[in-house]
Scaffold this motif. Structure first.
Motif, PDB file in Angstrom:
ATOM      1  N   SER A 104       0.859  -1.182   0.000  1.00 41.16           N
ATOM      2  CA  SER A 104       0.000   0.000   0.000  1.00 41.16           C
ATOM      3  C   SER A 104       0.893   1.229   0.000  1.00 41.16           C
ATOM      4  N   ALA A 105       0.430   2.287  -0.654  1.00 41.14           N
ATOM      5  CA  ALA A 105       1.269   3.478  -0.782  1.00 41.14           C
ATOM      6  C   ALA A 105       0.408   4.693  -1.056  1.00 41.14           C
ATOM      7  N   GLY A 106       1.008   5.836  -0.877  1.00 42.41           N
ATOM      8  CA  GLY A 106       0.334   7.087  -1.183  1.00 42.41           C
ATOM      9  C   GLY A 106       1.268   8.253  -0.983  1.00 42.41           C
ATOM     10  N   ALA A 107       0.775   9.435  -1.332  1.00 47.53           N
ATOM     11  CA  ALA A 107       1.548  10.646  -1.078  1.00 47.53           C
ATOM     12  C   ALA A 107       1.620  10.895   0.425  1.00 47.53           C
ATOM     13  N   TRP A 108       2.771  11.352   0.896  1.00 48.47           N
ATOM     14  CA  TRP A 108       2.944  11.651   2.319  1.00 48.47           C
ATOM     15  C   TRP A 108       2.086  12.845   2.713  1.00 48.47           C
ATOM     16  N   ASN A 109       1.952  13.796   1.798  1.00 51.03           N
ATOM     17  CA  ASN A 109       1.122  14.960   2.052  1.00 51.03           C
ATOM     18  C   ASN A 109       0.689  15.565   0.724  1.00 51.03           C
ATOM     19  N   GLY A 110      -0.128  16.591   0.796  1.00 58.13           N
ATOM     20  CA  GLY A 110      -0.575  17.282  -0.399  1.00 58.13           C
ATOM     21  C   GLY A 110      -0.521  18.783  -0.185  1.00 58.13           C
ATOM     22  N   PHE A 111      -0.453  19.538  -1.285  1.00 55.75           N
ATOM     23  CA  PHE A 111      -0.367  20.992  -1.217  1.00 55.75           C
ATOM     24  C   PHE A 111      -1.304  21.623  -2.245  1.00 55.75           C
ATOM     25  N   ALA A 142      10.640  24.130  -5.620  1.00 57.28           N
ATOM     26  CA  ALA A 142      11.293  24.139  -4.313  1.00 57.28           C
ATOM     27  C   ALA A 142      10.632  23.098  -3.421  1.00 57.28           C
ATOM     28  N   ASP A 143      11.349  22.659  -2.401  1.00 59.17           N
ATOM     29  CA  ASP A 143      10.812  21.686  -1.451  1.00 59.17           C
ATOM     30  C   ASP A 143       9.857  22.409  -0.503  1.00 59.17           C
ATOM     31  N   LEU A 144       8.575  22.071  -0.598  1.00 63.14           N
ATOM     32  CA  LEU A 144       7.561  22.764   0.200  1.00 63.14           C
ATOM     33  C   LEU A 144       7.511  22.278   1.646  1.00 63.14           C
ATOM     34  N   GLU A 145       8.135  21.156   1.938  1.00 57.61           N
ATOM     35  CA  GLU A 145       8.197  20.661   3.313  1.00 57.61           C
ATOM     36  C   GLU A 145       9.546  19.988   3.535  1.00 57.61           C
ATOM     37  N   PRO A 146      10.610  20.771   3.700  1.00 61.15           N
ATOM     38  CA  PRO A 146      11.953  20.198   3.842  1.00 61.15           C
ATOM     39  C   PRO A 146      12.033  19.224   5.009  1.00 61.15           C
ATOM     40  N   GLY A 147      12.775  18.156   4.790  1.00 64.53           N
ATOM     41  CA  GLY A 147      12.983  17.174   5.841  1.00 64.53           C
ATOM     42  C   GLY A 147      11.934  16.087   5.914  1.00 64.53           C
ATOM     43  N   GLU A 148      10.866  16.215   5.116  1.00 65.02           N
ATOM     44  CA  GLU A 148       9.809  15.197   5.109  1.00 65.02           C
ATOM     45  C   GLU A 148       9.841  14.419   3.803  1.00 65.02           C
ATOM     46  N   PRO A 149       9.415  13.130   3.824  1.00 64.60           N
ATOM     47  CA  PRO A 149       9.358  12.361   2.583  1.00 64.60           C
ATOM     48  C   PRO A 149       8.221  12.850   1.697  1.00 64.60           C
ATOM     49  N   ASP A 150       8.166  12.354   0.497  1.00 64.91           N
ATOM     50  CA  ASP A 150       7.089  12.688  -0.434  1.00 64.91           C
ATOM     51  C   ASP A 150       6.101  11.543  -0.604  1.00 64.91           C
ATOM     52  N   VAL A 151       6.600  10.320  -0.451  1.00 59.73           N
ATOM     53  CA  VAL A 151       5.784   9.121  -0.677  1.00 59.73           C
ATOM     54  C   VAL A 151       6.048   8.142   0.458  1.00 59.73           C
ATOM     55  N   ILE A 152       5.011   7.428   0.879  1.00 57.42           N
ATOM     56  CA  ILE A 152       5.184   6.331   1.836  1.00 57.42           C
ATOM     57  C   ILE A 152       4.664   5.057   1.190  1.00 57.42           C
ATOM     58  N   ALA A 153       5.421   3.979   1.312  1.00 61.58           N
ATOM     59  CA  ALA A 153       5.033   2.695   0.737  1.00 61.58           C
ATOM     60  C   ALA A 153       5.408   1.578   1.699  1.00 61.58           C
ATOM     61  N   ILE A 154       4.453   0.671   1.951  1.00 53.03           N
ATOM     62  CA  ILE A 154       4.674  -0.473   2.842  1.00 53.03           C
ATOM     63  C   ILE A 154       4.400  -1.748   2.052  1.00 53.03           C
ATOM     64  N   PHE A 155       5.363  -2.667   2.018  1.00 55.49           N
ATOM     65  CA  PHE A 155       5.266  -3.901   1.253  1.00 55.49           C
ATOM     66  C   PHE A 155       5.007  -5.074   2.197  1.00 55.49           C
ATOM     67  N   ASN A 156       4.262  -6.049   1.703  1.00 51.14           N
ATOM     68  CA  ASN A 156       3.801  -7.155   2.551  1.00 51.14           C
ATOM     69  C   ASN A 156       4.949  -8.086   2.924  1.00 51.14           C
ATOM     70  N   GLY A 194       4.025   4.883  -8.101  1.00 48.25           N
ATOM     71  CA  GLY A 194       3.173   5.653  -9.007  1.00 48.25           C
ATOM     72  C   GLY A 194       2.002   6.291  -8.287  1.00 48.25           C
ATOM     73  N   HIS A 195       1.379   5.551  -7.355  1.00 45.89           N
ATOM     74  CA  HIS A 195       0.282   6.137  -6.573  1.00 45.89           C
ATOM     75  C   HIS A 195       0.767   7.355  -5.794  1.00 45.89           C
ATOM     76  N   GLY A 196       1.892   7.194  -5.118  1.00 43.18           N
ATOM     77  CA  GLY A 196       2.387   8.288  -4.297  1.00 43.18           C
ATOM     78  C   GLY A 196       2.821   9.499  -5.093  1.00 43.18           C
ATOM     79  N   LEU A 197       3.231   9.288  -6.344  1.00 39.10           N
ATOM     80  CA  LEU A 197       3.703  10.382  -7.187  1.00 39.10           C
ATOM     81  C   LEU A 197       2.572  11.109  -7.892  1.00 39.10           C
ATOM     82  N   GLY A 198       1.362  10.527  -7.865  1.00 37.19           N
ATOM     83  CA  GLY A 198       0.249  11.263  -8.467  1.00 37.19           C
ATOM     84  C   GLY A 198      -0.866  10.441  -9.044  1.00 37.19           C
ATOM     85  N   PHE A 199      -0.697   9.122  -9.150  1.00 39.97           N
ATOM     86  CA  PHE A 199      -1.738   8.282  -9.747  1.00 39.97           C
ATOM     87  C   PHE A 199      -2.754   7.911  -8.669  1.00 39.97           C
ATOM     88  N   ALA A 200      -3.474   8.904  -8.165  1.00 39.45           N
ATOM     89  CA  ALA A 200      -4.482   8.698  -7.136  1.00 39.45           C
ATOM     90  C   ALA A 200      -5.198  10.014  -6.908  1.00 39.45           C
TER      91      ALA A 200
END
Length: 579
Positions: A104-111, A142-156, A194-200
């Motif tokens: 499962s995966a997704g964007a860490w945040n949105g702006f 520019a990095d809108l939230e420095p120090g934070e990831p952009d995508v989170i993904a957890i594999f089974n 792909g989901h975390g980068l925008g396919f969602a």
């Protein structure tokens, strides 16, 4: 004022950055952040032999290398001046003995409502519109939230265990050559990243509610062909209804639509009933990952109900979980069984042994369109499909009258498009959170990376003529930008811009800020162009004088900076003969 949306909870035990790869020119840097604790998941020390180009010698190393390989593929396809961080880990996901959530995966945040850099594509960032973190960074420059990831993904982490889709589990090779029954981790990672980068999309698929009432870049291109509205234009109730409007929601982005003919093949799978007249017509089917694929010629014959013993293997006499008791009636005909208890390949094997020419599985739960049938068994040679519970009941009620049908492909349409050639999105009824809308419809063929299930015939390619994933990314704003200056290549008059912070002339520094102009060219680009065009040193000095005067008149530099620029030009060796 920019808006911020936290999408996913933080994950503990975040380790240092790992395997960050230096990007090639025009690419994005995509790096992994190891979210696993010591000794587990990505840090598992269990020894492993290298496989399929993966040189890791422990399980953890192989997992990291495979995930970074997927990250590098994405990095080679996307352009962004801001490094993209992927927080990755291995953990438990939903499992049964016959199926599992792979990851499962997704964007860490949105702006939303952030300023865009450069010329943008097809224009400035639309207001009140959520962007996935990495895409927002690209558009902002520019990095809108420095120090934070952009995508989170957890594999089974349990995949392949007896109670979690028992079998070989993940394949860690990099060559897209997984053995039968194994799941290619690189393909899964490409899908999840792909989901975390925008396919969602961000709206609720159950209520239609949008965060803070803002649309998102994905929803701008979700078109419901019943209402002829995009998700941006709908009310909450209309979005909730659209999410279950099976095979009526399409992607209207220009690049995906243009790429579809080179990717998707003609042939929509259908069961066509020719008798009795009362139920004659075409019925949607879900295809199987095993057995013979459907063909244009198809298979035709009488449909009969397969019967077997009711026992511990399957409590119904119509579930096909044990050898058939009416094999003579099934031989040479299309056999119909009910879903339930045993796996689909068990049913197909029993029907094939009885001489059936095809298998129809009537679903035992409401839902449309019919889902596919999963499983792997090279010994199966008959085609198999699933029917909805409604269609299955309708056909079963007429079997006594003699149901005659043909199972095959409708060659007048591409598999995965509507009649206008727009690509179908996954909109099953009932809604499936985590799957609905944020995937292609699984009817697509060739199979696409961003379908709800990872198919064994996938490659690691993201572009036509093999796939449409990158085309969708371009539609939502991941425009090609070779020099990462914020101007799309189609609008940029200076590809490969010198984006140095300060202007220099032939190596001599100045105090002039290197301005980026509205055509995608910098001051440095103009100085370099003057140097390339100069026939001699005097010609170069004269050209720089003209630039300095123009920039001073525009208020971009001061008189003293104009003099400084002219002095640097005079000191340069441009146009001078070498001794």
């Amino acid at each position: 004022m920019a808006a911020f949306l936290r999408l996913l909870p933080a994950v503990t035990a975040v380790a240092a950055l790992l395997l960050a790869a230096a990007p090639a020119y025009a690419d994005a840097t995509v790096y992994l952040i190891n979210g696993d604790a010591p000794g587990v998941g990505l840090n598992d020390p269990s020894p492993r032999a290298p496989v399929g180009g993966n040189t890791g010698t422990t399980l953890g190393q192989q997992r990291l290398i495979a995930l970074q390989h997927a990250a590098d593929i994405w990095g080679s396809q996307l352009d962004s001046p801001v490094p993209i961080g992927l927080l990755v880990s291995f953990g438990p996901r939903t499992c049964t003995a016959t199926g599992a959530v792979l990851a499962s995966a997704g964007a860490w945040n949105g702006f939303a409502n952030f300023p865009s850099a450069g010329g943008g594509f097809p224009g400035p960032v639309q207001s009140d519109t959520w962007h996935h973190s990495a895409l927002a960074d690209k558009r902002a420059g520019a990095d809108l939230e420095p120090g934070e990831p952009d995508v989170i993904a957890i594999f089974n982490v349990n995949l392949g265990q007896p109670n979690c889709f028992a079998g070989p589990g993940f394949y860690y090779g990099l060559d897209s050559n997984e053995p039968a029954g194994a799941t290619d981790l690189v393909a899964v990672a490409l899908h999840e990243f792909g989901h975390g980068l925008g396919f969602a999309q961000f709206a609720s698929v159950t209520t239609g509610v949008e965060p803070l009432g803002f649309t998102d870049v994905y929803g701008l291109h979700l078109l419901d062909t019943t209402t002829m509205k995009t998700w941006e234009q709908m009310t909450d109730a209309e979005r909730a209804a659209s999410a279950i409007n099976s095979r009526k929601v399409v992607w209207d982005g220009a690049e995906v639509t243009a790429g579809a003919p080179s990717v998707l093949e003609f042939g929509v799978p259908l069961l066509t009933v020719t008798a009795p007249a009362g139920i004659a017509g075409s019925y949607e089917v879900g295809t199987a990952s095993f057995g013979a694929p459907l063909t244009a010629a198809g298979v035709a014959g009488q449909v009969v109900l397969a019967l077997d013993a009711a026992n511990a293997a399957g409590p119904s006499t119509t579930d096909g979980c044990t050898p058939l008791t009416n094999a003579a009636a099934v031989a040479g005909r299309i056999a119909l069984v009910d879903r339930g208890t045993c796996g689909f390949i068990v049913k197909a094997a029993n029907l094939q042994a009885a001489g059936a020419i095809a298998m129809l599985v009537a679903d035992n739960a409401p839902g449309a369109p019919p889902a596919g049938l999963g499983g792997v068994d090279p010994a199966l040679t008959i085609p198999s499909v699933r029917l909805t519970i409604t269609d299955g009941a309708l056909i079963k009620a007429q079997l006594a009258s003699g149901v005659v049908a043909r199972l095959g492909l409708d060659m007048t349409r591409r598999a995965g498009t509507d009649s206008a050639g727009r690509v179908l999105m996954n909109a099953p009824n009932p809604v499936v959170p985590g799957s609905s809308i944020s995937h292609w419809d699984p009817i697509a063929f060739k199979n696409l990376l961003m379908e709800p299930a990872v198919n064994p015939d996938l490659t690691h390619l993201l572009v036509p003529p093999r796939d449409l994933t990158l085309a969708l990314m371009h539609d939502i704003g991941w425009f090609p930008d070779a020099d990462n200056d914020g101007f799309a290549d189609t609008l940029d008059e200076c590809d490969g811009s010198d984006l140095s912070e300060m202007l220099s002339v032939d190596g001599e520094a100045t105090t002039i800020v290197n301005v980026l102009f509205a055509n995608g060219c910098t001051m440095s680009d103009y100085v370099l162009a003057a140097a390339a065009a100069a026939k001699n040193h005097g010609g170069f000095v004269s050209a720089i004088a003209h630039l300095g005067n123009a920039w001073r008149s525009a208020g971009l530099i001061t008189d003293s900076q104009r003099a400084e620029l002219q002095t640097a030009a005079a000191h340069s060796s441009v146009g001078k003969k070498k001794k």
